[in-house]
Design a protein around this motif. Structure first.
Motif, mmCIF file in Angstrom:
data_model
loop_
_atom_site.group_PDB
_atom_site.id
_atom_site.type_symbol
_atom_site.label_atom_id
_atom_site.label_comp_id
_atom_site.label_asym_id
_atom_site.label_seq_id
_atom_site.Cartn_x
_atom_site.Cartn_y
_atom_site.Cartn_z
ATOM 1 N N ILE A 1 0.827 -1.201 0.000
ATOM 2 C CA ILE A 1 0.000 0.000 0.000
ATOM 3 C C ILE A 1 0.867 1.259 0.000
ATOM 4 O O ILE A 1 0.475 2.300 -0.533
ATOM 5 C CB ILE A 1 -0.972 -0.027 1.203
ATOM 6 C CG1 ILE A 1 -2.019 1.087 1.037
ATOM 7 C CG2 ILE A 1 -0.230 0.122 2.504
ATOM 8 C CD1 ILE A 1 -3.317 0.788 1.704
ATOM 9 N N THR A 2 2.064 1.138 0.525
ATOM 10 C CA THR A 2 2.966 2.287 0.534
ATOM 11 C C THR A 2 3.302 2.707 -0.900
ATOM 12 O O THR A 2 3.199 3.891 -1.257
ATOM 13 C CB THR A 2 4.275 1.931 1.262
ATOM 14 O OG1 THR A 2 3.942 1.297 2.483
ATOM 15 C CG2 THR A 2 5.091 3.167 1.512
ATOM 16 N N THR A 3 3.676 1.727 -1.705
ATOM 17 C CA THR A 3 4.005 2.041 -3.098
ATOM 18 C C THR A 3 2.796 2.635 -3.805
ATOM 19 O O THR A 3 2.906 3.634 -4.515
ATOM 20 C CB THR A 3 4.430 0.763 -3.853
ATOM 21 O OG1 THR A 3 5.301 0.031 -3.020
ATOM 22 C CG2 THR A 3 5.098 1.112 -5.157
ATOM 23 N N VAL A 4 1.659 1.986 -3.586
ATOM 24 C CA VAL A 4 0.456 2.459 -4.269
ATOM 25 C C VAL A 4 0.151 3.897 -3.875
ATOM 26 O O VAL A 4 -0.149 4.743 -4.723
ATOM 27 C CB VAL A 4 -0.743 1.531 -3.959
ATOM 28 C CG1 VAL A 4 -2.030 2.115 -4.529
ATOM 29 C CG2 VAL A 4 -0.488 0.149 -4.524
ATOM 30 N N SER A 5 0.257 4.200 -2.587
ATOM 31 C CA SER A 5 -0.080 5.570 -2.175
ATOM 32 C C SER A 5 0.962 6.555 -2.685
ATOM 33 O O SER A 5 0.628 7.673 -3.056
ATOM 34 C CB SER A 5 -0.235 5.649 -0.643
ATOM 35 O OG SER A 5 1.021 5.653 -0.017
ATOM 36 N N THR B 1 2.143 0.455 7.778
ATOM 37 C CA THR B 1 1.980 -0.972 7.476
ATOM 38 C C THR B 1 2.677 -1.801 8.545
ATOM 39 O O THR B 1 3.425 -1.273 9.372
ATOM 40 C CB THR B 1 2.591 -1.318 6.118
ATOM 41 O OG1 THR B 1 3.952 -0.925 6.146
ATOM 42 C CG2 THR B 1 1.866 -0.602 5.004
ATOM 43 N N GLU B 2 2.409 -3.111 8.531
ATOM 44 C CA GLU B 2 3.025 -3.998 9.517
ATOM 45 C C GLU B 2 4.535 -3.944 9.432
ATOM 46 O O GLU B 2 5.236 -4.095 10.430
ATOM 47 C CB GLU B 2 2.544 -5.447 9.296
ATOM 48 C CG GLU B 2 1.103 -5.632 9.738
ATOM 49 C CD GLU B 2 0.539 -6.959 9.266
ATOM 50 O OE1 GLU B 2 1.344 -7.858 8.950
ATOM 51 O OE2 GLU B 2 -0.701 -7.066 9.197
ATOM 52 N N ALA B 3 5.025 -3.712 8.222
ATOM 53 C CA ALA B 3 6.473 -3.639 8.047
ATOM 54 C C ALA B 3 7.031 -2.305 8.527
ATOM 55 O O ALA B 3 8.228 -2.073 8.473
ATOM 56 C CB ALA B 3 6.832 -3.865 6.585
ATOM 57 N N GLY B 4 6.122 -1.431 8.978
ATOM 58 C CA GLY B 4 6.577 -0.165 9.526
ATOM 59 C C GLY B 4 6.696 0.948 8.506
ATOM 60 O O GLY B 4 7.279 1.995 8.791
ATOM 61 N N ASN B 5 6.159 0.739 7.319
ATOM 62 C CA ASN B 5 6.205 1.813 6.327
ATOM 63 C C ASN B 5 4.971 2.704 6.445
ATOM 64 O O ASN B 5 3.854 2.224 6.579
ATOM 65 C CB ASN B 5 6.282 1.224 4.925
ATOM 66 C CG ASN B 5 7.609 0.548 4.702
ATOM 67 O OD1 ASN B 5 8.659 1.076 5.060
ATOM 68 N ND2 ASN B 5 7.548 -0.651 4.165
ATOM 69 N N PHE B 6 5.241 3.986 6.326
ATOM 70 C CA PHE B 6 4.171 4.955 6.470
ATOM 71 C C PHE B 6 3.487 5.185 5.121
ATOM 72 O O PHE B 6 4.107 5.175 4.081
ATOM 73 C CB PHE B 6 4.784 6.268 6.985
ATOM 74 C CG PHE B 6 3.803 7.379 7.086
ATOM 75 C CD1 PHE B 6 2.896 7.414 8.145
ATOM 76 C CD2 PHE B 6 3.780 8.394 6.137
ATOM 77 C CE1 PHE B 6 1.987 8.440 8.231
ATOM 78 C CE2 PHE B 6 2.861 9.411 6.231
ATOM 79 C CZ PHE B 6 1.967 9.436 7.287
ATOM 80 N N TYR B 7 2.155 5.332 5.146
ATOM 81 C CA TYR B 7 1.481 5.688 3.901
ATOM 82 C C TYR B 7 0.399 6.705 4.184
ATOM 83 O O TYR B 7 -0.139 6.775 5.296
ATOM 84 C CB TYR B 7 0.887 4.454 3.215
ATOM 85 C CG TYR B 7 -0.290 3.849 3.951
ATOM 86 C CD1 TYR B 7 -0.079 2.845 4.904
ATOM 87 C CD2 TYR B 7 -1.596 4.266 3.699
ATOM 88 C CE1 TYR B 7 -1.153 2.291 5.581
ATOM 89 C CE2 TYR B 7 -2.664 3.716 4.367
ATOM 90 C CZ TYR B 7 -2.441 2.729 5.316
ATOM 91 O OH TYR B 7 -3.486 2.188 5.991
ATOM 92 N N SER B 8 0.036 7.499 3.161
ATOM 93 C CA SER B 8 -1.089 8.421 3.330
ATOM 94 C C SER B 8 -1.665 8.764 1.956
ATOM 95 O O SER B 8 -0.963 8.764 0.953
ATOM 96 C CB SER B 8 -0.620 9.709 4.015
ATOM 97 O OG SER B 8 0.139 10.478 3.114
#
Lengths: 333, 498
Positions: free
Chosen positions: A38-42, A168-175
């Motif tokens: 989801i990080t990449t997508v966002s 995310t569970e892996a600790g990556n931030f998304y918005s």
């Protein structure tokens, strides 16, 4: 063949571009499992907002049978001058007002293009090449050439507004920022116009044949004029969003992006001869360009190869259908 | 007023139209009854397009009265005329290639009812009603660009019907149709007439529409010179009225006996277009190739010049084989081709007359990569003089010339290359009578100089006045080889139709 698919499904540009995107994602995910998150997508979505809005406008012009290269200059002009204006007279103005003024500036400059093209009948490429220089030169000479990072506070507020955020569970931030809604709104509005109004159908008709449009009583001049005003307004919106999200009013930004945007639209199936182009195709084209610009590195292609890759995609994406059509015509003749 | 005028859908009285001192129409009366089909015949410049422009409101008349649908129309524009039910179907159909069949049919209707929103269902209903009315099935969602010409024409007719046409004016309706398609069109026209829709055919070639017409009106030099029931006219009498003379043309002189064979064509075949085309062409001979539309005559012409690639067969010029499907090789073998459609295939319309001629000779006047412009221009100007191209300025664009002069420019380009074999496809299509006779003179003259000429045409008098031999084609094959001298027009027409 299945019935729910359109008859020309397999031969459409949209299908081809979607296929390339899927292929890219599969390869990217295989080579780096962190790609499809989801990080990449966002991240990609954020990068697609400004290009997406500009692409909708560029597509509309192509559909009407013209081409516009001045929209990036309009975007940056509208963004910078509305920012300067509000900083001077009312720095605390709410962002919707600042946005509206930027959109208004954009529409005004679009009307300038529209006047020359629709009412004086000048070639669109010549006019917009001219106005690209004029708008940009006017901006840098008379309005300012300084980067402004001290934006009106409400613009910063806008850029902080998010629809969804998380880690995310892996600790990556998304918005996903509010601005995504603007892109969605532009798409919906344009879709309704193109598909559901006589104005929209007239734009397609003019792109198909100006002479025929005139003969059946379409008001060609005003329709063309409208197209350039609308494109200008969209550019004004894209510009102010670019400034807000980037938290900087940079008079040197955006210009230079126009060819990438047109490339995205052409990849999505719009034809330079006019009359053809869909929003789905345009958005897929934008997605592909954004992915190539941001994620090429994931599949092991160096960033320096970006423009080569985009070039190859354009040649293939427009060349393959064109070659197919030519073969079909040769068989029929 | 006679009852004739009372019931007429269109009633023009003493219409005169002057353009800057030129009288295009001179006191012409013209009526069309509901349900009547009228052939409007005339050469280029006879005033028939002017008359159509006046009826459709594109041009105002200088004098005279116009009544349409029972109302006097002192002021007419295209919108008023269309609202009264006058619909013109132009030769290019004025369709939108990128839009669906349904939308093409219904667009004008939607506009005229001032719809703001596009209602897909209403559009489909209007379109399918119009298609049903003429009993034709075409996929409503198909893009018009994917349709064959005959179906495009039907879509154009349906669009006129959807807009409640009372009078449909068709410009050269049969030019692009095959024989079968012409028959279907005739059936549709009959049906429309039964429903009270009137039709005007505007055409050079009227044989095909005479069968469904009640009345023929012939214009010449802006005057109505003949009017009467269609049954009283045939192609020959129409030609006479249109030209005002039996154009006196000298039959071709004999081919020099024992002249060498210039071109040999053997067994030329292309699946679906033509089969087993074989003939010899002598130096100084004019050979005609004719046949109805769709018989493959144009494909053969293109194949001879390498524009169409045949599947089998051979072409030799002066004993040497010419590679098939290669226009450059054909050109090297000194074959020249003047296409039927000068506008799209033959000339660079916006370029100057001189350049259009000179472009054929660029290689002959270049040395070391540079062009000898003076010599190039001199030679081109010389050819223009020899072909009597009437122009005040050789630097004017070709499109400023009349059809006859454009054709001469196309000829000049090829002649300057000193061809051995010249293919002329429809040499006088869209050319007025005077120029036509001149072009025929040029053809005969060139043959006397020993060039082998092939004239591809369906204009029977033209063939008879220029050709030594005439090959008749049908369904892609040569079915007859006739001696031009002993042939009459009736004979030839009969062979074509049989």
């Amino acid at each position: 063949m299945t019935n729910w698919l359109p008859k020309d499904f397999w031969t459409r540009n949209e299908t081809l571009v979607a296929g390339v995107i899927v292929l890219f994602c599969v390869i990217a995910t295989i080579s780096d499992p962190r790609f499809f998150t989801i990080t990449t997508v966002s991240d990609l979505l954020r990068a697609a907002i400004v290009i997406g809005i500009l692409a909708v406008g560029a597509m509309l012009v192509l559909v009407s049978g013209g081409i516009d290269v001045s929209f990036t200059a309009i975007a940056v002009f509208a963004m910078y001058s509305s920012t300067v204006l509000f900083l001077a007279i009312w720095p605390d103005a709410p962002w919707p007002l600042i946005f509206a003024v930027s959109v208004g500036f954009g529409a005004l400059l679009g009307a300038f293009n529209g006047f020359f093209i629709a009412f004086l009948g000048l070639p669109t490429l010549i006019v917009t090449l001219g106005t690209l220089s004029i708008f940009r030169g006017f901006l840098l000479t008379f309005i300012g050439s300084q980067r402004i990072s001290d934006l009106p506070p409400s613009m910063r507020d806008f850029s902080r507004g998010v629809l969804a955020r998380g880690t995310t569970e892996a600790g990556n931030f998304y918005s996903i920022p509010w601005a995504a809604l603007a892109l969605l709104g532009v798409i919906v509005l344009t879709w309704v116009m193109l598909k559901k109004t006589m104005l929209g159908r007239s734009i397609y008709a003019i792109g198909g044949s100006v002479e025929s449009a005139r003969r059946i009583g379409i008001n060609v001049k005003w329709t063309q004029f409208f197209v350039y005003v609308y494109v200008g307004a969209l550019a004004g919106l894209a510009g102010i969003i670019h400034g807000s999200v980037g938290r900087m009013a940079d008079p040197f930004s955006l210009v230079g992006l126009e060819l990438s945007v047109i490339a995205a639209v052409v990849l999505g199936g719009a034809r330079l001869i006019g009359g053809y182009g869909t929003l789905t195709g345009t958005m897929l084209g934008v997605a592909l360009i954004v992915i190539v610009q941001n994620s090429l590195i994931v599949v092991g292609i160096p960033t320096t190869w970006q423009s080569v890759t985009i070039g190859i995609l354009i040649l293939l994406g427009t060349g393959v259908p064109a070659y197919r059509a030519k073969r079909a015509a040769a068989r029929a003749g | 007023m006679s009852p004739d005028h009372d019931t007429a859908f269109v009633d023009l009285r003493a219409i005169t139209k002057r353009y800057a001192g030129v009288t295009a129409l001179d006191s012409v009366d013209f009526t069309v009854q509901p349900g009547e089909a009228v052939c409007l015949a005339g050469e280029n410049g006879s005033g028939k397009s002017t008359l159509i422009k006046i009826i459709s409101g594109v041009e105002p008349a200088t004098a005279g009265t116009i009544r349409i649908a029972g109302q006097d129309r002192p002021y007419l524009n295209p919108r008023i005329s269309a609202a009264a039910g006058v619909m013109v179907i132009f030769q290019d159909f004025s369709l939108f290639p990128n839009l669906s069949v349904a939308e093409n049919i219904a667009f004008a209707t939607q506009l005229s009812t001032h719809q703001r929103f596009f209602k897909a269902k209403a559009v489909r209903d209007i379109a399918s009603a119009a298609l049903d009315r003429i009993g034709v099935r075409i996929d409503l969602d198909a893009r018009v660009e994917t349709l064959p010409v005959a179906q495009k024409q039907l879509v154009a007719i349906c669009r006129a019907l959807a807009s409640r046409a009372q009078l449909i004016i068709m410009d050269e309706p049969t030019t692009a149709l095959t024989e079968k398609e012409v028959r279907r069109l005739q059936g549709i026209i009959r049906m429309l007439k039964d429903e009270g829709v009137a039709v005007i055919f505007v055409s050079h070639k009227l044989g095909e529409v005479l069968a469904v017409s009640e009345k023929v009106v012939v214009l010449r030099n802006g005057k109505k010179v003949a009017e009467g029931p269609a049954s009283e006219f045939d192609t020959q009498s129409l030609t006479y009225h249109m030209t005002g003379r039996d154009v006196p043309e000298v039959p071709p002189s004999d081919v020099t006996p024992g002249a060498e064979t210039l071109m040999q064509v053997k067994g030329l075949t292309k699946a679906g277009s033509f089969a087993d085309i074989s003939f010899d062409l002598m130096a100084g001979e004019v050979l005609g190739i004719t046949g109805l539309l769709g018989c493959g005559r144009t494909s053969v012409a293109k194949a001879l010049f390498g524009l169409v690639s045949p599947d089998a067969g051979s072409i030799t010029v002066a004993g040497r084989p010419v590679p098939l499907g290669d226009p450059q090789a054909a050109s090297l073998a000194r074959i020249g081709y003047v296409p039927e459609d000068r506008l799209t295939e033959g000339l660079f319309l916006s370029q100057s007359i001189l350049r259009n001629v000179a472009v054929g000779r660029l290689d002959a006047h270049s040395s070391g990569g540079f062009l000898d412009m003076t010599r190039l221009a001199d030679e081109a100007a010389d050819w223009l003089r020899r072909l009597k191209v009437k122009t005040p300025d050789v630097n004017a664009p070709v499109q400023s010339l009349s059809g006859g002069n454009q054709q001469r420019v196309a000829l000049a380009r090829w002649l300057s290359r000193a061809p051995r074999v010249l293919l002329l496809n429809g040499p006088s299509v869209g050319v007025d009578v005077g120029s036509k006779a001149d072009i025929h003179d040029i053809i005969r003259d060139l043959a006397r100089q020993g060039i082998g000429i092939i004239v591809i045409s369906d204009d029977l008098p033209e063939l008879l006045s220029t050709c030594h031999r005439i090959l008749v084609m049908r369904e892609g094959r040569i079915i007859d080889a006739l001696d031009g001298k002993s042939l009459t027009e009736d004979d030839l027409a009969h062979r074509l139709a049989s």
